[in-house]
Each structure stands twice: as C-alpha cells, then as structure tokens.
Design a protein around this motif. Structure first.
Motif, PDB file in Angstrom:
ATOM      1  N   ARG A   1       0.936  -1.163   0.025  1.00 15.48           N
ATOM      2  CA  ARG A   1       0.051  -0.008  -0.097  1.00 15.48           C
ATOM      3  C   ARG A   1       0.816   1.198   0.058  1.00 15.48           C
ATOM      4  N   ILE A   2       0.632   2.165  -0.959  1.00 16.22           N
ATOM      5  CA  ILE A   2       1.548   3.234  -1.157  1.00 16.22           C
ATOM      6  C   ILE A   2       0.645   4.464  -1.087  1.00 16.22           C
ATOM      7  N   LEU A   3       1.108   5.572  -0.350  1.00 16.21           N
ATOM      8  CA  LEU A   3       0.192   6.796  -0.330  1.00 16.21           C
ATOM      9  C   LEU A   3       1.313   7.979  -0.896  1.00 16.21           C
TER      10      LEU A   3
ATOM     11  N   SER B   1      -2.966   5.319  -2.988  1.00 13.56           N
ATOM     12  CA  SER B   1      -4.013   6.228  -2.760  1.00 13.56           C
ATOM     13  C   SER B   1      -3.291   7.745  -2.844  1.00 13.56           C
TER      14      SER B   1
ATOM     15  N   VAL C   1      -4.989   7.565   7.961  1.00 12.96           N
ATOM     16  CA  VAL C   1      -3.832   7.023   7.423  1.00 12.96           C
ATOM     17  C   VAL C   1      -3.445   5.572   8.386  1.00 12.96           C
TER      18      VAL C   1
ATOM     19  N   ARG D   1      -5.331   2.454   7.296  1.00 13.96           N
ATOM     20  CA  ARG D   1      -4.960   1.869   6.093  1.00 13.96           C
ATOM     21  C   ARG D   1      -3.432   1.189   6.137  1.00 13.96           C
ATOM     22  N   GLU D   2      -2.793   1.494   6.875  1.00 19.34           N
ATOM     23  CA  GLU D   2      -1.461   0.863   7.102  1.00 19.34           C
ATOM     24  C   GLU D   2      -0.442   0.954   5.771  1.00 19.34           C
ATOM     25  N   TYR D   3      -0.345   2.089   5.495  1.00 17.29           N
ATOM     26  CA  TYR D   3       0.603   2.135   4.315  1.00 17.29           C
ATOM     27  C   TYR D   3       2.041   1.831   4.403  1.00 17.29           C
ATOM     28  N   ASP D   4       2.715   1.103   3.446  1.00 16.86           N
ATOM     29  CA  ASP D   4       4.066   0.763   3.755  1.00 16.86           C
ATOM     30  C   ASP D   4       5.046   1.851   3.186  1.00 16.86           C
TER      31      ASP D   4
ATOM     32  N   VAL E   1       5.127   6.269   1.713  1.00 16.25           N
ATOM     33  CA  VAL E   1       4.673   7.573   1.614  1.00 16.25           C
ATOM     34  C   VAL E   1       5.456   8.427   0.760  1.00 16.25           C
TER      35      VAL E   1
ATOM     36  N   ILE F   1       4.068   5.330   9.073  1.00 15.39           N
ATOM     37  CA  ILE F   1       4.363   4.606   7.780  1.00 15.39           C
ATOM     38  C   ILE F   1       5.937   4.746   7.869  1.00 15.39           C
TER      39      ILE F   1
END
Length: 320
Positions: free
Chosen positions: A2-4, A34, A75, A78-81, A83, A101
């Motif tokens: 998952r990327i923000l 996202s 944020v 959603r547990e982004y890896d 950003v 993140i």
C-alpha cells in the motif's frame, strides 16, 4: 503493498504528478496507490488510471489538532508501507512521521527532511513533472521520464464527439481557446488572465484568415464574466462548457490547436499531444512546459499578461 502520495496544489499539479504515479504503478503493479489532495484538485483523478483512492485534505487550511488527528487515524487504519510527499514544510514531515508509515520519501533540503527516511535532491530548475518524477529515486526506481499522459474515460470521448456535432465543428476541426480566469490566482496576486480585448484581436484575425475554421472557447465555472464579454465582442465564437476534466481533455484532444494561459487545461493539452500555444505572465514556462515543438510558450517580457501583444500570439499561430 500500500502506497500513499501527498500531492498539494491544484489540478495542474496533479496532472504533472501523473507520470510519477504511473511509473510507480508499473514498478509495483499489485500495489494499491492512494493520493491525498486538496478538495479542489480531487477531480483530476478522473483521468488517472494508477490510483485506487483519493483522500481530500486541505493542506493549506487552518487545520486544528482534531483535523490532524482525523487524518492520522485515516492513514493509520490503511497501514501504508510507503509514502511519497511533495510537501516540503516541516508540518507535513511531522504529520507523515506521526502516521507511522515506515518508508517516507521526500525532498532533501526541505524543512521537513528530518522526518524522512529517504531524501531525494530537489532540482527545482527543471520541468516540474520531471522534478516530481525524481522522487522515485527514493524507492530505487530508475525509470526514464516519459512525459505527461492521461487516461480519458470512453464515456467522455463519446461526449466530446456529441459536443463537436452540437457545435457544428465535427467535420471542419476547430481552434480551442481557454482564457484561464481563476479567483484563486487573483486572490494570490498571480496574474494569469489575458485581457478580453486581446483575445478579441486574436479571434478576429483567425476568423479573417481562416473563416472555415471555427473558434471554440471553453467556459469554466469561474469564467462567466469573461465569456459573456468575449461573446458580445465576437458573436461568431462557439462556447463549450465541459462539466469535468475528462470531457475537457477529450475536447482538447480533438482540437487542431489549443491557445490558453498557464492553467490546468494547458497541462491536459500537453498530455493529449494537441499543438499548444500557452501565454505566461509571471510564471516560468521552463518549469511548466516540456521542451517540445508542440508546446510553445509566449512569455511576457514584463511579467504582466496584458503586456503580451496579440501580434506575438498570432505570429506563433501562423508560424511567422
């Protein structure tokens, strides 16, 4: 994965960031990407194929601690890896650090660098889309910058076909003009509006030299006064009012020529490959237009849009 991505700015800034998102998606095809954008720019993602979710957030507003808390909560859920951030203020860096993140990519030399895990050199003198694309280096993605590209929905292409028929320009082709009226630019003291009398001189010259090539002007949500005055001076021009960025892009793509000011439609024109002549006041065309024979800048020598003479623009239109 998952990327923000945090992308402050208007619709034009989002379009300039699309190549970065597209190459990010190509490097991680299974990733969910996202973006966090200002509410006014959310509509840009109608023509971006690489983003799964758009999260609105007012970067420049008077955000309270509660606003920060809500954003951090969204944020974290959603547990982004990873950003990637265009924001350079320390408050943005702190916000990213608080989200937890693990991989945070941004620009070196910014006030928020201390909160990053990977800082990329900022080369602010280059084309902005290329500058944004450099951020991929923070993820060890070394991909050549390929230029702007968008993905126009089929329904918008169909709308543009019908709109050309309504305007009576389907067979003849047309020159598209966007005046670039913007209350936000005015509120910031940025001169991006070309005078109506100058547009009138350009349109009348086109109509005299090419009477069978219609001129179509784009009416945006803030262009009521400009279009009313322009159509009273040039009653033969045709007016189109696309309701979203996809329909506008489709109409630009079908035009023989786009003449506009420094604006989001200018970036759309570059992305779809329409021959474009763009007028610049105080802003630097070297940062906002690629080096291309199909994207021509007419820069005011004084920094004032009104000081660009119609003759300068017409010389670029007619190639002399």
């Amino acid at each position: 994965m998952r990327i923000l991505a945090l992308v402050p700015g208007g619709i034009g800034d989002q379009i300039l960031f699309f190549p970065t998102l597209d190459d990010l998606k190509q490097a991680y095809p299974e990733a969910q990407i996202s973006v966090v954008v200002e509410p006014r720019a959310k509509g840009a993602y109608r023509v971006c194929k690489s983003v799964s979710e758009v999260i609105p957030y007012d970067f420049k507003g008077q955000n309270s601690l509660a606003d920060w808390g809500n954003f951090i909560g969204i944020v974290r859920d959603r547990e982004y890896d990873v950003v990637i951030s265009l924001g350079q203020r320390w408050t943005v860096g702190l916000l990213l650090w608080l989200t937890g993140i693990p991989n945070r990519v941004g620009y070196a030399g910014s006030s928020g660098e201390m909160f990053l895990t990977d800082a990329v050199p900022l080369k602010a003198e280059q084309y902005a889309a290329q500058m944004y694309h450099d951020l991929l280096q923070g993820l060890d993605i070394i991909t050549p910058f390929a230029g702007l590209a968008i993905n126009v929905p089929k329904s918008d292409l169909t709308w543009a076909d019908r709109e050309q028929e309504r305007l009576g320009v389907k067979e003849s082709g047309y020159i598209l003009i966007h005046g670039g009226s913007s209350r936000l630019a005015l509120s910031k003291g940025i001169d991006k509006i070309y005078p109506v009398e100058s547009w009138q001189a350009i349109i009348q010259d086109i109509q005299q030299r090419q009477p069978n090539l219609p001129v179509v002007v784009v009416k945006g949500p803030e262009d009521e006064e400009l279009i009313a005055e322009l159509t009273s001076r040039c009653p033969q021009v045709k007016v189109t009012e696309p309701e979203d960025i996809g329909k506008l892009a489709a109409l630009i793509a079908a035009a023989n020529l786009m003449v506009c000011t420094d604006s989001a439609p200018m970036h759309l024109a570059v992305a779809v490959g329409t021959y474009t002549i763009a007028l610049f006041g105080p802003t630097d065309p070297r940062r906002l237009l690629p080096a291309s024979e199909r994207a021509i800048a007419v820069k005011s020598k004084t920094g004032n849009m009104a000081d660009i003479s119609p003759d300068e623009v017409l010389k670029r239109i007619w190639g002399n």
